[in-house]
Motif scaffolding. Structure first.
Motif, PDB file in Angstrom:
ATOM      1  N   LEU A  79      24.769  36.069  41.288  1.00  0.00           N
ATOM      2  CA  LEU A  79      24.475  36.831  40.081  1.00  0.00           C
ATOM      3  C   LEU A  79      25.227  36.307  38.862  1.00  0.00           C
ATOM      4  O   LEU A  79      24.758  36.452  37.731  1.00  0.00           O
ATOM      5  N   ALA A  80      26.405  35.704  39.071  1.00  0.00           N
ATOM      6  CA  ALA A  80      27.225  35.255  37.943  1.00  0.00           C
ATOM      7  C   ALA A  80      26.491  34.252  37.063  1.00  0.00           C
ATOM      8  O   ALA A  80      26.486  34.403  35.830  1.00  0.00           O
ATOM      9  N   THR A 139      38.072  47.163  37.173  1.00  0.00           N
ATOM     10  CA  THR A 139      37.873  45.744  36.869  1.00  0.00           C
ATOM     11  C   THR A 139      37.341  44.997  38.080  1.00  0.00           C
ATOM     12  O   THR A 139      36.418  44.183  37.977  1.00  0.00           O
ATOM     13  N   GLU A 140      37.909  45.281  39.265  1.00  0.00           N
ATOM     14  CA  GLU A 140      37.456  44.590  40.465  1.00  0.00           C
ATOM     15  C   GLU A 140      36.035  44.991  40.826  1.00  0.00           C
ATOM     16  O   GLU A 140      35.231  44.156  41.261  1.00  0.00           O
ATOM     17  N   ARG A 141      35.707  46.264  40.613  1.00  0.00           N
ATOM     18  CA  ARG A 141      34.340  46.702  40.928  1.00  0.00           C
ATOM     19  C   ARG A 141      33.323  46.012  40.016  1.00  0.00           C
ATOM     20  O   ARG A 141      32.233  45.641  40.458  1.00  0.00           O
ATOM     21  N   ILE A 142      33.675  45.834  38.740  1.00  0.00           N
ATOM     22  CA  ILE A 142      32.769  45.139  37.818  1.00  0.00           C
ATOM     23  C   ILE A 142      32.650  43.670  38.194  1.00  0.00           C
ATOM     24  O   ILE A 142      31.557  43.095  38.196  1.00  0.00           O
ATOM     25  N   ASP A 143      33.798  43.065  38.547  1.00  0.00           N
ATOM     26  CA  ASP A 143      33.782  41.646  38.879  1.00  0.00           C
ATOM     27  C   ASP A 143      33.000  41.352  40.161  1.00  0.00           C
ATOM     28  O   ASP A 143      32.503  40.240  40.347  1.00  0.00           O
ATOM     29  N   ARG A 144      32.922  42.315  41.051  1.00  0.00           N
ATOM     30  CA  ARG A 144      32.114  42.100  42.255  1.00  0.00           C
ATOM     31  C   ARG A 144      30.662  41.821  41.901  1.00  0.00           C
ATOM     32  O   ARG A 144      29.938  41.163  42.648  1.00  0.00           O
ATOM     33  N   PHE A 145      30.242  42.322  40.743  1.00  0.00           N
ATOM     34  CA  PHE A 145      28.880  42.087  40.269  1.00  0.00           C
ATOM     35  C   PHE A 145      28.813  40.860  39.360  1.00  0.00           C
ATOM     36  O   PHE A 145      28.018  39.944  39.574  1.00  0.00           O
TER      37      PHE A 145
END
Length: 851
Positions: free
Chosen positions: A305-306, A293-299
């Motif tokens: 990018l958000a 989840t944290e790895r996805i949220d970093r993107f």
């Protein structure tokens, strides 16, 4: 937690019926567990706040009926949000026998914050540790025995969607209900403990109050200056001023001494204790591993990018639901048209000039229903996409991204979904948009959202925009559409700000506290089920309103009707047309097939139906089959309709065609005159002195009045009012444009009308939904009066200013847009004078998740 002291009283007799409250924080698996216990099917989504109203179910265990009440998901038992109030009021008023606290085993520290408050209330509590499979997959090992000892309550591990632990939980509930009364476990509040204990002792000595609420819970709430706790105290104690003054003095002294409010100190104590329990009860095998989840949220939550990903997501929603979904209406509309034909066959036959009331009203209802049902494919796709966003966990991220911007205008991060459903750019519907506000915890922001969602460009507004742009702005369509698609959002934000600092300023606010749940892959079954359920809910709620409104509009357009003199005039014209028909066919043997008025009316109706069916057929073979059926079913009348080389048949067909055309024209003129003289038409004329400053005549007024029932009615009504002369074949754009321009109307009128339509009060279906969501007729009335006054003021200023400055429609529209955008930027630069009740940001994220 302190060790409980067991009371000396024997165990009470087990009640024949148990009432159990299911409490937990949002997205903890509570609704899944509710379904596992009761067998019911609630909506389950990976999005906080799915359950807003409390729902109940039941089961049998050990020859006893157990009623389970599923409370709204809430982070605490304060009174900030609607969910918190509903949950707390139920616990205090219903006094359940047992409270099952559902805690996400993978987010234990977060869940214990609510657990401590439930224990402090003094109810028998059972901890249901949900999502044990998720915790195991993340390398978490829980010492259940230690956890149970620290909390002084039974702890049962469960996996709701698999039914694991269900029977063990049912047994634990029964044992908790039968256990001897215990002193509730409490936590020590450190520097505030002395003040809490003093208030607790004083409250416990009050007669009657201890039966209503735990004295320690009440003491802590009063020190937090909880308004609902103060109200409860006044309600149950004749003279509560002494206790309230003591609590106020203690809170003030503590804050002066420690530099922190009692509420923040209490929250810190709970969090500190949760950390201690976590350290002794949970072992993390993969502490150094970065969660997915944290790895996805970093993107997805990246600063730059958000926003881009969010815009892309919204575009995909519109492309798939509005654009592609509308293509599907080409498939569904022939089915709806066929249903209308079937209804026409079942209803009494049409008369030559006057239809039976049952037929005309029946077809009116069918047409109204078809206008709603035609958009079902759009809603099915739209709700399916929304369900995917919810289940995946991204919907919560959208609120996270937009909250800081929306907050400056008195809105909330969770206002995003209602605006999307309402039609941020074009193509939504305000009804599901208003329905979606149930999940907004901030009451002030929720009301501001409810009252501004109707400003969005719902799909039903698009036809009028298209009509006016085609008439007055044929060379700048793209620019005007851009203005309209974005200025509504600007207006919504500005109006939300205005309402927040005026009529809504006294409403309670809540901190933006939202869990960012772990990402999950949505299931096809879950997405399809919720899409169908929400669409069906929409049809039921709006459909009933549409039928009721259609009835009212029908009556207002039909009565008082034509005068006897005008009816006689049209009757004479019809008789003359019939005489001409018979004279034309004098000596023709086919005339014997229509010897009287009834048979002639039957022939003309058959001609109308036949022509409609011929337009629907798509091949020569289908046309030949239609002719064959006609000859079999109506052999005496078929020669009037089916093409033939017989001179008598061709003469009969020509005479029938002229008669049907004359009849159609007479009926159209009668309808036009009836509308002009109807109650709705007279009302439109009566409003001209008010709307003249926006240059609206009675025809525009009637169209706007009819659009209050349904936005689509505006263009349909204009199509009747701006009807084409006999012999012409012009489009609505051509005949409406020609008439308005001849009357001196310009593009300024179109700009004023479009802006009025953008701010116009919600349609009746949305108004009813506002009443449902606010539980207030006063707010429903306000949602009609305020936008009407605002819309008329904006339209009047637009037209009069444009005339005074000699501006074109495009120049005036550009000027209005620039002014509104500038005002939006200026307002957004300043922080709101009203603040949330807690510091911002207040985001809750999964353990190990992204901040």
């Amino acid at each position: 937690m302190s060790d409980p002291t067991v009371a000396s009283a024997p165990a009470p007799a087990a009640p024949a019926r148990l009432r159990v409250a299911l409490a937990g924080q949002p997205n903890c698996g509570k609704s899944t567990l509710f379904n596992a216990l009761t067998g019911l099917s609630q909506h389950i989504a990976n999005y906080p706040g799915v359950t807003v109203d409390k729902k109940s179910g039941g089961y049998r265990h050990n020859d006893r009926t157990v009623e389970i009440v599923d409370l709204p998901g809430t982070y605490s038992l304060t009174s900030f949000s609607l969910e918190e109030r509903v949950a707390r009021e139920y616990l205090l008023n219903a006094q359940p026998d047992v409270v099952v606290n559902v805690v996400d085993a993978s987010n234990l520290r977060r869940g214990l914050y609510l657990t401590f408050q439930l224990l402090e209330l003094g109810f028998p509590v059972v901890i249901a540790l949900s999502m044990m499979d998720v915790a195991k997959s993340r390398g978490l090992t829980l010492d259940l025995e230690t956890l149970s000892q620290r909390l002084c309550v039974p702890v049962v591990p469960v996996v709701g969607h698999k039914g694991v632990g269900r029977e063990e939980l049912r047994e634990a509930i029964s044992r908790a209900a039968e256990a001897p009364t215990q002193v509730p476990a409490t936590l020590n509040y450190g520097d505030l403990e002395e003040a809490v204990a003093e208030l607790q002792a004083r409250i416990a000595a009050l007669p009657g109050l201890s039966e209503v609420v735990s004295a320690r819970w009440m003491a802590a709430r009063l020190l937090e200056q909880d308004s609902e706790a103060e109200r409860l105290l006044r309600q149950n104690v004749n003279n509560a001023h002494g206790i309230l003054d003591q609590a106020q003095a203690a809170a003030t002294a503590f804050q002066a001494r420690k530099g922190i409010t009692p509420g923040d100190h209490i929250a810190a104590c709970r969090d500190h204790l949760a950390g201690e329990i976590l350290a002794t009860s949970v072992h993390h095998a993969h502490r150094d591993r970065v969660p997915l989840t944290e790895r996805i949220d970093r993107f997805l939550l990246h600063r730059w990018l958000a926003p881009a990903f969010l815009v892309l997501t919204v575009w995909v929603i519109y492309e798939l639901s509005i654009v592609q979904g509308y293509e599907l209406t080409k498939v569904t509309w022939p089915l709806l048209a066929g249903f209308r034909d079937l209804a026409g066959d079942l209803l009494p036959s049409a008369g030559f000039l006057h239809d039976p009331t049952v037929r005309s009203m029946g077809l009116w209802m069918v047409d109204s229903a078809n206008a709603l049902l035609n958009y079902v494919p759009v809603f099915l796709i739209l709700f399916a996409l929304i369900a995917i966003l919810e289940d995946s966990g991204y919907m919560a991220r959208i609120a996270f991204i937009l909250d800081r911007i929306l907050h400056r205008f008195g809105l909330h991060g969770q206002s995003t979904l209602p605006y999307i459903l309402g039609g941020v750019f074009a193509g939504g519907c305000a009804v599901p948009g208003v329905m979606a506000t149930k999940g907004i915890p901030d009451q002030r922001a929720r009301m501001a959202t409810i009252l501004t969602v109707p400003f969005m460009n719902c799909l039903a507004k698009v036809p009028l925009y298209t009509l006016l742009i085609s008439i007055y702005f044929p060379d700048t369509k793209g620019l005007i559409l851009f203005y309209l698609s974005t200025i509504t959002v600007i207006f919504a934000l500005l109006v939300a700000k205005l309402l927040s600092v005026s009529v809504l300023r006294h409403m309670e606010t809540a901190p933006f506290v939202m869990e960012l749940p772990h990402y999950h892959l949505p299931t096809v079954t879950g997405v399809v089920r919720r899409s169908v359920d929400r669409t069906w809910m929409y049809i039921k709620k709006v459909g009933t309103v549409v039928v009721a409104v259609a009835t009212i509009v029908y009556v207002l357009l039909q009565f008082p009707g034509l005068t006897p003199e005008r009816q006689a005039h049209y009757h004479d014209r019809a008789e003359a047309a019939i005489v001409d028909f018979r004279a034309t066919l004098a000596g023709n043997p086919l005339l014997a097939a229509v010897p009287d008025q009834d048979s002639l009316t039957r022939l003309v109706n058959l001609y109308t139906d036949y022509r409609s069916d011929r337009m629907m057929v798509g091949s020569r073979e289908a046309a030949e089959a239609l002719d064959a059926r006609l000859q079999d079913n109506h052999p005496d009348l078929a020669p009037f309709l089916v093409r033939s080389r017989d001179p008598n048949a061709r003469a009969a067909q020509g005479a029938l065609r002229d008669l049907a055309s004359t009849r159609k024209e007479i009926r159209r003129q009668m309808k036009d005159e009836r509308i002009v003289n109807s109650a709705l038409g007279q009302l439109g004329r009566a409003l001209e002195p008010v709307t003249q400053f926006a240059n609206f005549d009675w025809k525009i007024n009637v169209a706007l009045l009819s659009s209050f029932a349904a936005r689509e009615s505006s263009v349909a009504t204009l199509g009747v009012l701006f009807d084409q002369p006999e012999g012409d074949n012009q489009t609505l754009e051509e005949r409406m444009g020609a008439e308005q321009k001849a009357a001196g109307y310009t593009a300024l009128t179109a700009v004023a009308l479009m802006l009025f339509f953008a701010l116009y009060p919600p349609c009746l279906a949305t108004t009813i939904m506002i009443r449902v969501q606010t539980h207030s007729y006063a707010w429903m009335t306000f949602s009609i009066i305020f936008p009407t006054a605002l819309a008329l003021a904006v339209a009047s200023v637009t037209y009069t200013t444009g005339v005074a400055l000699n501006l074109t429609g495009l120049e005036m529209m550009t000027g209005i847009y620039v002014v509104a955008l500038t005002l939006l930027i200026l307002v957004g630069l300043f922080k709101a004078p009203f603040g949330r009740s807690l510091p911002r940001p207040g985001y809750r994220v999964p353990e190990g998740g992204a901040e």
